[in-house]
Design an enzyme around this catalytic site. Structure first.
Site: not given
Ligand code: FAD
Length: 451
Positions: A13, A23, A44, A71, A81
């Site tokens: 995200a 962009r 994933c 970029r 944070v």
């Molecule tokens: C093993 C596994 C398999 C998966 N398989 C699938 C699948 O097949 N299909 C699917 O749709 N989804 C799957 N998912 C879920 C998918 O990976 C997540 O939905 C996606 O990564 C969410 O993205 P995000 O950026 O919201 O959160 P995240 O990927 O959790 O990223 C959040 C980031 O924020 C950082 N962060 C948090 N707090 C702080 C802070 N206070 N300061 C600085 N940085 C911080 C964290 O370190 C992390 O790097 C899977 C997840 C796992 C773990």
């Protein structure tokens, strides 16, 4: 202050927000703060890296920090944070033990979710893993490589638990999959669940449903057994705990942003939070479920990226011009030679949302009967008996993960069952029988409705 977009979190995200903001606003200053040392990776893919199908965990990284800096997006790793101060439009973060402050004109919170092991006796022993990020994956892989465990227990039969059952079996490890409920993937029951159970057992996985984890036992400092509520003692020299996750919303809560009943940050359709220059996206948020009309927490990759784009665009342009339409709860998983997919509401979700759901099951061939290589697809449609589609689940060896998208599309647009039955789907013998399994299942629903 010159416009400055600060983003917390450097995975799906957060980086989708950064790229979309770039962009939309070529000169905007953009800074991403990430607490781990990793950015831009596909969590994933972790089960496939642990199985050995993907030869190296590092291959899960999509782009390096350099890609973003080219970029004009500044990536700062190992920056955690610790506070958001909305009144001063400032975040506080730690880097190398030092506390720093950074002012923003717009903030995107993309902190994701955390997985943890329940604090049962023995939970801190060596050899017990959760999987959430690349660091977790590296630690688990090192243990698997160096300690060569022979028996594994997986706690939780959700999609990650199922993927790990296959991954560990592929490494020659004997797996016991344990879940406190009677369903798989949170909702799969009946004939569809039994087909998946057969697949797991045919590949040597022992499955214990209705057994909750109560403790771990160890030999030395390393886990050796899992104890369950049924007083079973299961040998395991490695354990993966996959019983779900929770949204990382503490920063937002402490900053007094509105938090929902499921612990996720509440956002409007433009991903804006209850503070106008703060947006949120991905697994840290709750989202609108289009079928139930309720806010849910459904942490999945594709919604995270799309919400990131919307948050990034609106933050960059300082107004809400893009809107997120909500989810219908679609996901798919491969377990050995089976595909399992679901979308919409389960029966339980439907009842909770005030519907009176009915179900209809159908078994259809995946290809024309005379065409070699086909197999049966089981489809379960959840509907209200009066033309409203509520959900669908499918299990089969081929053509399931993509076919569920027909139901997902219908649910997204609230297509009536009768209209869905009229859709013109592709047919050729290698891909489908003359009447596709989706249509067969829907015809059965329409037939029941007209009785
Ligand atoms: C093993 C596994 C398999 C998966 N398989 C699938 C699948 O097949 N299909 C699917 O749709 N989804 C799957 N998912 C879920 C998918 O990976 C997540 O939905 C996606 O990564 C969410 O993205 P995000 O950026 O919201 O959160 P995240 O990927 O959790 O990223 C959040 C980031 O924020 C950082 N962060 C948090 N707090 C702080 C802070 N206070 N300061 C600085 N940085 C911080 C964290 O370190 C992390 O790097 C899977 C997840 C796992 C773990």
């Amino acid at each position: 202050l010159q416009p400055h977009l600060v983003i917390i979190g450097g995975v799906a995200a957060g980086l989708a927000a950064a790229m979309e903001a770039r962009r939309r606003a070529a000169n905007l200053r953009i800074t991403v703060l990430e607490r781990t040392g990793d950015i831009s990776y596909g969590a994933c893919g972790i089960p496939y890296a642990l199985s050995g199908l993907i030869s190296d965990i590092e291959k899960l990284t999509v782009h390096s920090a350099w890609y973003f800096s080219e970029r004009g997006i500044e990536i700062r790793v190992h920056c955690e944070v610790t506070a958001i101060l909305p009144a001063r439009s400032t975040v506080e973060f730690t880097e190398s033990g030092q506390v720093h402050q950074l002012e923003y004109s717009h903030l995107v919170i993309a902190t994701g979710a955390s997985a943890s092991c329940p604090p049962v006796p023995g939970h801190q022993e060596d050899g017990i893993f959760v999987l959430r990020n690349l660091q977790d994956a590296r630690r688990a892989n090192e243990f698997l490589n160096n300690r060569q465990p022979r028996k594994a227990a997986i706690i939780g039969a959700g999609y990650i638990g199922l993927e790990m059952a296959e991954a560990l079996t592929a490494r020659g490890i004997q797996v016991t999959l344990i879940d406190g409920g009677s369903v798989l993937m949170g909702s799969l029951e009946g004939a569809l669940r039994d087909r998946v159970l057969d697949e797991l057992r045919n590949h040597g996985v022992e499955v214990l449903l209705g057994e909750r984890l109560t403790a771990f036992e160890s030999v030395g400092d390393r886990v050796s057994r899992v104890i369950t509520s049924g007083d079973r003692s299961i040998d395991a020299d490695v354990v993966f705990v996959a019983i779900g996750a929770k949204p990382n919303s503490d920063l937002a809560r402490d900053a007094r942003l509105e938090i929902g009943a499921r612990g996720g940050i509440i956002t409007g359709p433009g991903q804006q939070t209850s503070v106008s220059n703060i947006f949120a996206a991905g697994d840290c948020c709750e989202v609108l479920h289009r079928v139930s009309g309720r806010r849910v927490w459904l942490p999945l990759g594709q919604p995270a990226v799309k919400q990131g784009w919307i948050a990034g665009a609106n933050a960059a342009l300082d107004r809400v011009i893009e809107r997120y339409g909500g989810v219908v709860g679609t996901n798919a998983v491969k377990v050995f030679d089976l595909e399992i997919a679901r979308t919409g509401l389960s029966v339980e979700d439907a009842i909770e949302a005030g519907f009176q759901p009915q179900t209809s099951e159908m078994s259809s061939p995946s290809r024309a009967a005379y065409f070699p290589g086909g197999s049966r697809i089981l489809t379960r449609v959840i509907h209200d008996g009066r033309g409203k589609l509520l959900g669908a689940e499918m299990v089969g060896k081929e053509g399931v993960a993509q076919r569920i998208n027909v139901f997902a599309t219908a649910l997204y647009s609230d297509v009536r069952t009768e209209d869905l039955g009229q859709t013109d789907l592709a047919y050729a013998p290698p891909f489908a029988p003359t009447v596709d399994p989706v249509l067969r299942a829907v015809f059965e629903v329409v037939r029941l409705e007209s009785r």
